[in-house]
Each structure stands twice: as C-alpha cells, then as structure tokens.
Write a protein that holds these residues in place. Structure first.
Motif, PDB file in Angstrom:
ATOM      1  N   THR A  69      13.942   1.080   6.034  1.00  0.00           N
ATOM      2  CA  THR A  69      14.822  -0.237   6.165  1.00  0.00           C
ATOM      3  C   THR A  69      13.923  -1.299   7.100  1.00  0.00           C
ATOM      4  O   THR A  69      13.889  -2.348   6.539  1.00  0.00           O
ATOM      5  N   ALA A  70      13.672  -1.069   7.945  1.00  0.00           N
ATOM      6  CA  ALA A  70      13.064  -1.986   8.840  1.00  0.00           C
ATOM      7  C   ALA A  70      11.275  -2.469   8.135  1.00  0.00           C
ATOM      8  O   ALA A  70      11.265  -3.764   8.453  1.00  0.00           O
ATOM      9  N   LEU A  71      11.188  -2.003   7.289  1.00  0.00           N
ATOM     10  CA  LEU A  71       9.909  -2.376   6.558  1.00  0.00           C
ATOM     11  C   LEU A  71      10.293  -3.392   5.750  1.00  0.00           C
ATOM     12  O   LEU A  71       9.455  -4.226   5.319  1.00  0.00           O
ATOM     13  N   ASN A  72      11.357  -3.409   5.172  1.00  0.00           N
ATOM     14  CA  ASN A  72      11.972  -4.275   4.261  1.00  0.00           C
ATOM     15  C   ASN A  72      10.979  -4.665   3.155  1.00  0.00           C
ATOM     16  O   ASN A  72      10.853  -5.694   2.810  1.00  0.00           O
ATOM     17  N   GLY A  73      10.651  -3.633   2.341  1.00  0.00           N
ATOM     18  CA  GLY A  73       9.836  -3.624   1.171  1.00  0.00           C
ATOM     19  C   GLY A  73       8.484  -3.708   1.283  1.00  0.00           C
ATOM     20  O   GLY A  73       7.685  -3.903   0.345  1.00  0.00           O
ATOM     21  N   ASN A  74       8.049  -3.847   2.725  1.00  0.00           N
ATOM     22  CA  ASN A  74       6.427  -3.914   2.969  1.00  0.00           C
ATOM     23  C   ASN A  74       5.795  -2.515   2.921  1.00  0.00           C
ATOM     24  O   ASN A  74       6.488  -1.589   3.489  1.00  0.00           O
ATOM     25  N   HIS A  75       4.922  -2.220   1.808  1.00  0.00           N
ATOM     26  CA  HIS A  75       4.204  -0.896   1.747  1.00  0.00           C
ATOM     27  C   HIS A  75       5.260   0.125   0.950  1.00  0.00           C
ATOM     28  O   HIS A  75       6.805  -0.124   1.102  1.00  0.00           O
ATOM     29  N   ASP A  76       4.785   1.055   0.299  1.00  0.00           N
ATOM     30  CA  ASP A  76       5.646   1.961  -0.533  1.00  0.00           C
ATOM     31  C   ASP A  76       5.358   3.382   0.345  1.00  0.00           C
ATOM     32  O   ASP A  76       4.435   4.234   0.124  1.00  0.00           O
ATOM     33  N   LEU A  77       6.465   3.401   1.197  1.00  0.00           N
ATOM     34  CA  LEU A  77       6.607   4.626   2.070  1.00  0.00           C
ATOM     35  C   LEU A  77       6.956   5.767   1.238  1.00  0.00           C
ATOM     36  O   LEU A  77       8.151   5.665   0.672  1.00  0.00           O
ATOM     37  N   VAL A  78       6.389   6.749   1.325  1.00  0.00           N
ATOM     38  CA  VAL A  78       6.584   8.211   0.565  1.00  0.00           C
ATOM     39  C   VAL A  78       6.663   9.279   1.472  1.00  0.00           C
ATOM     40  O   VAL A  78       5.692   9.914   1.872  1.00  0.00           O
ATOM     41  N   PRO A  79       8.074   9.434   2.027  1.00  0.00           N
ATOM     42  CA  PRO A  79       8.181  10.873   2.819  1.00  0.00           C
ATOM     43  C   PRO A  79       8.162  12.139   2.465  1.00  0.00           C
ATOM     44  O   PRO A  79       8.561  12.418   1.026  1.00  0.00           O
ATOM     45  N   LEU A  80       7.365  12.940   2.897  1.00  0.00           N
ATOM     46  CA  LEU A  80       7.178  14.238   2.318  1.00  0.00           C
ATOM     47  C   LEU A  80       7.765  15.298   3.272  1.00  0.00           C
ATOM     48  O   LEU A  80       7.700  15.112   4.497  1.00  0.00           O
TER      49      LEU A  80
ATOM     50  N   MET B  38       0.945  -1.048  -0.138  1.00  0.00           N
ATOM     51  CA  MET B  38      -0.076   0.005  -0.033  1.00  0.00           C
ATOM     52  C   MET B  38       0.769   1.192  -0.045  1.00  0.00           C
ATOM     53  O   MET B  38       1.829   1.251   0.590  1.00  0.00           O
ATOM     54  N   LYS B  39       0.318   2.336  -0.652  1.00  0.00           N
ATOM     55  CA  LYS B  39       1.083   3.532  -0.567  1.00  0.00           C
ATOM     56  C   LYS B  39       0.905   4.173   0.559  1.00  0.00           C
ATOM     57  O   LYS B  39      -0.284   4.212   1.002  1.00  0.00           O
ATOM     58  N   VAL B  40       2.011   4.785   1.237  1.00  0.00           N
ATOM     59  CA  VAL B  40       1.771   5.372   2.375  1.00  0.00           C
ATOM     60  C   VAL B  40       2.750   6.837   2.298  1.00  0.00           C
ATOM     61  O   VAL B  40       3.702   6.561   2.195  1.00  0.00           O
ATOM     62  N   LEU B  41       1.969   7.857   2.673  1.00  0.00           N
ATOM     63  CA  LEU B  41       2.633   9.040   2.646  1.00  0.00           C
ATOM     64  C   LEU B  41       2.971   9.298   4.279  1.00  0.00           C
ATOM     65  O   LEU B  41       2.400   9.014   5.132  1.00  0.00           O
ATOM     66  N   ALA B  42       4.272   9.622   4.375  1.00  0.00           N
ATOM     67  CA  ALA B  42       5.040   9.640   5.679  1.00  0.00           C
ATOM     68  C   ALA B  42       5.527  10.933   5.859  1.00  0.00           C
ATOM     69  O   ALA B  42       6.202  11.634   5.073  1.00  0.00           O
ATOM     70  N   LEU B  43       4.928  11.712   7.071  1.00  0.00           N
ATOM     71  CA  LEU B  43       5.101  12.997   7.489  1.00  0.00           C
ATOM     72  C   LEU B  43       5.992  13.162   8.750  1.00  0.00           C
ATOM     73  O   LEU B  43       5.599  12.550   9.657  1.00  0.00           O
ATOM     74  N   HIS B  44       7.186  13.875   8.778  1.00  0.00           N
ATOM     75  CA  HIS B  44       8.058  13.711   9.776  1.00  0.00           C
ATOM     76  C   HIS B  44       7.482  14.808  10.896  1.00  0.00           C
ATOM     77  O   HIS B  44       6.601  15.497  10.673  1.00  0.00           O
ATOM     78  N   GLY B  45       8.385  14.882  12.210  1.00  0.00           N
ATOM     79  CA  GLY B  45       8.064  15.777  13.272  1.00  0.00           C
ATOM     80  C   GLY B  45       8.583  17.130  13.013  1.00  0.00           C
ATOM     81  O   GLY B  45       9.407  17.442  11.830  1.00  0.00           O
ATOM     82  N   ALA B  46       8.276  18.140  14.200  1.00  0.00           N
ATOM     83  CA  ALA B  46       9.106  19.470  13.862  1.00  0.00           C
ATOM     84  C   ALA B  46      10.396  19.303  14.035  1.00  0.00           C
ATOM     85  O   ALA B  46      10.975  18.548  14.574  1.00  0.00           O
TER      86      ALA B  46
END
Length: 203
Positions: A21-32, A1-9
C-alpha cells in the motif's frame, strides 16, 4: 521492477500488504510463502519458479537471510533488499565476548524454541549470514533496526558485535540504520517502502 518479497519467521505473505500500500504502485511486489523443510537450498529451489525476468529480492528477518542466499546463488540479481536479516541473537559469534553471555544465550534459545518450529530455530542459528554477505557480487541493501523489541535481554551486546561485523562488509553492500525495532514492516511500512523505492531507483 518485479520484486519477490519474503516474510519473516512466523509470518505470512500478507505481512507485506502495508508495504505494498505504501509503495502506491511503485514496483510489482510479489509476496511468497516461506515454509519448511528448512533446508536452505531446497527453499531457494522453491523460489526459482517465481523468479522470471530476473527480479529483485526483498526479505524481512528470515526472509532477508533467504534473500541474501538467493543473491549468492544468482550474481545476476539486480538487487537484494534485506530488512534486518543478519542472524539471530543466539549465535555466539555475533558477540564481542561470547563467554560473558553464554547463560543469557542459553535462556534465549529455550525461549525461542518454546515458540515452536525448533528445526527452523536450529537452521537459523546454524546459518552465519556474514560469510554469505561477503560472497555476494550483486548489490545489497542491509537495513538494520536500532531499537530493541520488548524483552530482548541481549540487544545492546548483540548490537555491539553486529557493528563490528558490519564494518567488514564489502562495498557492494550498503548498510543503513532504521529508527525502528525488528518489526519494521509493521511499525513503519512507509519507511520500508521508501527504502525499496530509493534503492531500486539506481538499479
């Protein structure tokens, strides 16, 4: 699943690298990136072009608060995963006895503003997450840290008020507690990856 990832302040999209790295290919993490101006609607507007195919949204701290706002705007969102983004400890309404901690809140507010970005600090303080949470109709996982960061003068008092408010959340919000400080993505990226994987397995 595509997952948009939002960081902290004060963070950056690279903060998600250990979790990816820990997800090891599970899900498509897209950091914004999350950047000012710190008007919540305009922040959500800037996320919209990245939200093709109705992604899940993941956020840490500030990012978790934005992820919840996203879920309120988009009830069709398959899942919001919020890593310790439930407000800031300078919000009096989060305490059982706000009057008793007025001085400590004022001191902590000055400390936060000394870090810079006072407009962001004010925006965070003005946003009460709990009405946002209660307005969600999509599912959300709220992961709450249980250990204080060094030098946090109000952690115990804040946790007591937080526990009161967590008990009022609707059943579409699952609350879990993490044996980490607020810096969960740095301290235990595998734990965060497991939370993501396990929660999204049912979505």
């Amino acid at each position: 699943m595509k997952v948009l990832a939002l960081h902290g302040a004060g963070g950056s999209p690279a903060d998600w690298d250990p979790v990816i790295t820990a997800l090891n290919g599970n899900h498509d993490l897209v950091p914004l990136p999350l950047e000012g101006p710190w008007d919540w609607d305009s922040i959500l507007d800037r996320i919209e072009p990245h939200a093709t195919d109705n992604p899940a949204v993941l956020g840490m701290s500030l990012g978790g608060m934005v992820a919840a706002l996203w879920g309120r705007r988009h009830p069709e969102c398959p899942a919001v995963i919020n890593i310790d983004g439930h407000g800031v400890p300078t919000q009096p309404q989060r305490y059982l006895n706000p009057t008793a901690v007025t001085g400590k809140i004022a001191t902590l507010r000055e400390q936060f503003r000394a870090y810079g970005q006072p407009d962001l600090q004010q925006a965070l303080e003005d946003l009460d997450c709990f009405p946002v949470f209660r307005a969600l109709s999509c599912p959300m996982l709220l992961a709450v840290a249980t250990k204080p960061l060094p030098g946090h003068p109000l952690f115990e008092e804040y946790q007591q008020g937080l526990a009161r408010d967590l008990a009022t959340l609707p059943p579409n919000i699952d609350v879990v507690h993490m044996d980490t400080t607020h810096a969960a993505t740095r301290e235990d990226p595998q734990l965060v990856a497991d939370l993501i994987t396990n929660y999204l397995a049912t979505r």
